[in-house]
Design an enzyme around this catalytic site. Structure first.
Site, PDB file in Angstrom:
ATOM      1  N   ASN A 153      45.119  25.833 -18.104  1.00 23.63           N
ATOM      2  CA  ASN A 153      43.933  26.381 -18.522  1.00 23.63           C
ATOM      3  C   ASN A 153      43.962  27.609 -18.985  1.00 23.63           C
ATOM      4  OD1 ASN A 153      44.168  27.553 -15.983  1.00 23.63           O
ATOM      5  ND2 ASN A 153      41.853  26.785 -15.319  1.00 23.63           N
ATOM      6  N   HIS A 205      44.114  33.069 -15.482  1.00 25.57           N
ATOM      7  CA  HIS A 205      43.469  33.047 -14.128  1.00 25.57           C
ATOM      8  C   HIS A 205      42.772  34.377 -13.718  1.00 25.57           C
ATOM      9  CE1 HIS A 205      43.376  33.466  -9.570  1.00 25.57           C
ATOM     10  NE2 HIS A 205      43.667  34.996  -9.974  1.00 25.57           N
ATOM     11  N   TYR A 225      49.027  30.694  -4.538  1.00 25.50           N
ATOM     12  CA  TYR A 225      47.940  29.659  -4.640  1.00 25.50           C
ATOM     13  C   TYR A 225      48.086  28.921  -3.079  1.00 25.50           C
ATOM     14  CZ  TYR A 225      47.193  29.804  -9.615  1.00 25.50           C
ATOM     15  OH  TYR A 225      46.882  30.054 -11.103  1.00 25.50           O
ATOM     16  N   LYS A 265      48.578  32.727 -18.355  1.00 25.51           N
ATOM     17  CA  LYS A 265      49.401  31.530 -17.864  1.00 25.51           C
ATOM     18  C   LYS A 265      50.563  31.149 -19.032  1.00 25.51           C
ATOM     19  CE  LYS A 265      46.172  29.872 -14.426  1.00 25.51           C
ATOM     20  NZ  LYS A 265      45.471  28.771 -13.947  1.00 25.51           N
ATOM     21  N   GLU A 292      45.246  39.827  -4.549  1.00 25.98           N
ATOM     22  CA  GLU A 292      46.150  39.091  -5.672  1.00 25.98           C
ATOM     23  C   GLU A 292      46.772  40.567  -6.554  1.00 25.98           C
ATOM     24  OE1 GLU A 292      43.221  35.486  -6.477  1.00 25.98           O
ATOM     25  OE2 GLU A 292      43.329  37.193  -8.010  1.00 25.98           O
TER      26      GLU A 292
HETATM   27  P1  ATP Z   1      41.755  30.504 -11.252  1.00 26.51           P
HETATM   28  O1  ATP Z   1      42.090  30.576  -9.913  1.00 26.51           O
HETATM   29  O2  ATP Z   1      43.045  30.016 -11.898  1.00 26.51           O
HETATM   30  O3  ATP Z   1      40.965  31.674 -12.202  1.00 26.51           O
HETATM   31  P2  ATP Z   1      39.543  29.086 -10.756  1.00 26.51           P
HETATM   32  O4  ATP Z   1      39.267  30.020  -9.485  1.00 26.51           O
HETATM   33  O5  ATP Z   1      38.407  28.798 -11.551  1.00 26.51           O
HETATM   34  O6  ATP Z   1      40.561  29.540 -11.610  1.00 26.51           O
HETATM   35  P3  ATP Z   1      40.858  27.214  -8.698  1.00 26.51           P
HETATM   36  O7  ATP Z   1      39.831  26.296  -8.066  1.00 26.51           O
HETATM   37  O8  ATP Z   1      40.963  28.630  -7.962  1.00 26.51           O
HETATM   38  O9  ATP Z   1      39.863  27.619  -9.949  1.00 26.51           O
HETATM   39  O10 ATP Z   1      42.007  26.632  -8.981  1.00 26.51           O
HETATM   40  C1  ATP Z   1      43.223  27.337  -9.288  1.00 26.51           C
HETATM   41  C2  ATP Z   1      43.881  26.699 -10.749  1.00 26.51           C
HETATM   42  O11 ATP Z   1      44.365  25.293 -10.147  1.00 26.51           O
HETATM   43  C3  ATP Z   1      43.205  26.422 -11.898  1.00 26.51           C
HETATM   44  O12 ATP Z   1      42.736  27.475 -12.746  1.00 26.51           O
HETATM   45  C4  ATP Z   1      43.585  25.190 -12.367  1.00 26.51           C
HETATM   46  O13 ATP Z   1      44.692  25.778 -13.168  1.00 26.51           O
HETATM   47  C5  ATP Z   1      43.959  24.401 -11.312  1.00 26.51           C
HETATM   48  N1  ATP Z   1      43.313  23.344 -10.767  1.00 26.51           N
HETATM   49  C6  ATP Z   1      42.201  23.638 -10.139  1.00 26.51           C
HETATM   50  N2  ATP Z   1      41.616  22.221 -10.022  1.00 26.51           N
HETATM   51  C7  ATP Z   1      42.190  21.382 -10.338  1.00 26.51           C
HETATM   52  C8  ATP Z   1      42.304  20.026 -10.505  1.00 26.51           C
HETATM   53  N3  ATP Z   1      41.416  19.264  -9.969  1.00 26.51           N
HETATM   54  N4  ATP Z   1      43.294  19.337 -11.150  1.00 26.51           N
HETATM   55  C9  ATP Z   1      44.280  20.093 -11.942  1.00 26.51           C
HETATM   56  N5  ATP Z   1      44.492  21.566 -11.721  1.00 26.51           N
HETATM   57  C10 ATP Z   1      43.526  22.182 -11.066  1.00 26.51           C
HETATM   58 MG    MG Z   2      40.665  30.590  -8.194  1.00 29.62          MG
END
Ligand code: ATP
Ligand code: MG
Length: 137
Positions: free
Chosen positions: A112, A115, A49, A9, A126
Site C-alpha cells: 500500500n 507507512h 512491525y 515502501k 519509529e
Molecule cells: P501503516 O502502519 O503502514 O501506516 P496502518 O497503520 O494503516 O498502516 P496497520 O494496521 O499498522 O496499518 O498495518 C501495517 C501494514 O500491514 C499496513 O500498512 C499493510 O501494509 C499491512 N496490512 C495491514 N492489515 C493487513 C491485512 N489484513 N492484510 C494484509 N496486509 C495488511
Molecule cells: Mg500502523
C-alpha cells in the site's frame, strides 16, 4: 510543532515515485527533517512491525518490506501525524479517497505504498528506530 515517521515502501520506490510523494508532503506543509534510503533486513522489518507479530499477514508484510529499498523519513509540521495520515489515505487502497497517496500508488492492502505513524508516541519510537538525534535537522 509535531513530528511523524514515514516510509515510502518498496513498490512506490520501484515506481520512481519518491519525488512525487515528497512533493505531496511539502505541499501539505510537512517538512522533511531526516531521510535515507535503506534495504531493510528481515530482523529490522520484523522489529519495526513487532505489534503485528502472529497476525496472518505478518510474513507477507515482512517479505514485501524487504523486497527492495525503502525511503524512510521524519516529517515535521503542525498536527503532522494526523495530516500525514490524511494525505496517505486509508490502509486498504479500496477505501482510500481519490487524490491520496494510497489511491494513487498502492497495489494492494499489503503493497500500500506508504507507512505513517498512528500517534505521536509511535512517531517518537519509529523515528528513533531509524535515526539518531544528530541525523534529524
Ligand atoms: P501503516 O502502519 O503502514 O501506516 P496502518 O497503520 O494503516 O498502516 P496497520 O494496521 O499498522 O496499518 O498495518 C501495517 C501494514 O500491514 C499496513 O500498512 C499493510 O501494509 C499491512 N496490512 C495491514 N492489515 C493487513 C491485512 N489484513 N492484510 C494484509 N496486509 C495488511
Ligand atoms: Mg500502523
Amino acid at each position: 510543532i509535531e513530528r511523524t515517521f514515514s516510509i515510502i515502501k518498496p513498490n512506490a520506490v520501484a515506481k520512481n515515485a519518491i519525488g512525487a510523494i515528497y512533493a505531496r508532503f511539502e505541499t501539505a506543509g510537512l517538512k522533511i527533517v531526516a531521510a535515507k534510503m535503506v534495504q531493510l533486513t528481515r530482523e529490522q522489518a520484523e522489529g519495526f512491525y513487532a505489534e503485528h507479530l502472529g497476525k496472518p499477514f505478518f510474513d507477507g508484510l515482512v517479505g514485501f518490506m524487504t523486497s527492495g529499498p525503502v525511503m524512510v523519513q521524519a516529517l515535521e509540521g503542525e498536527e503532522a501525524v494526523r495530516r500525514h495520515r490524511e494525505i496517505m489515505g486509508a490502509t486498504n487502497p479500496d477505501n482510500a479517497l481519490a487524490g491520496t497517496l494510497r489511491a494513487d500508488y498502492a497495489d494492494s492492502l499489503t503493497e500500500n505504498a506508504v507507512h505513517g505513524s498512528d500517534s505521536t508516541e509511535s512517531a517518537a519510537r519509529e523515528i528513533a528506530y531509524f535515526f539518531t538525534e544528530s541525523e534529524i535537522c
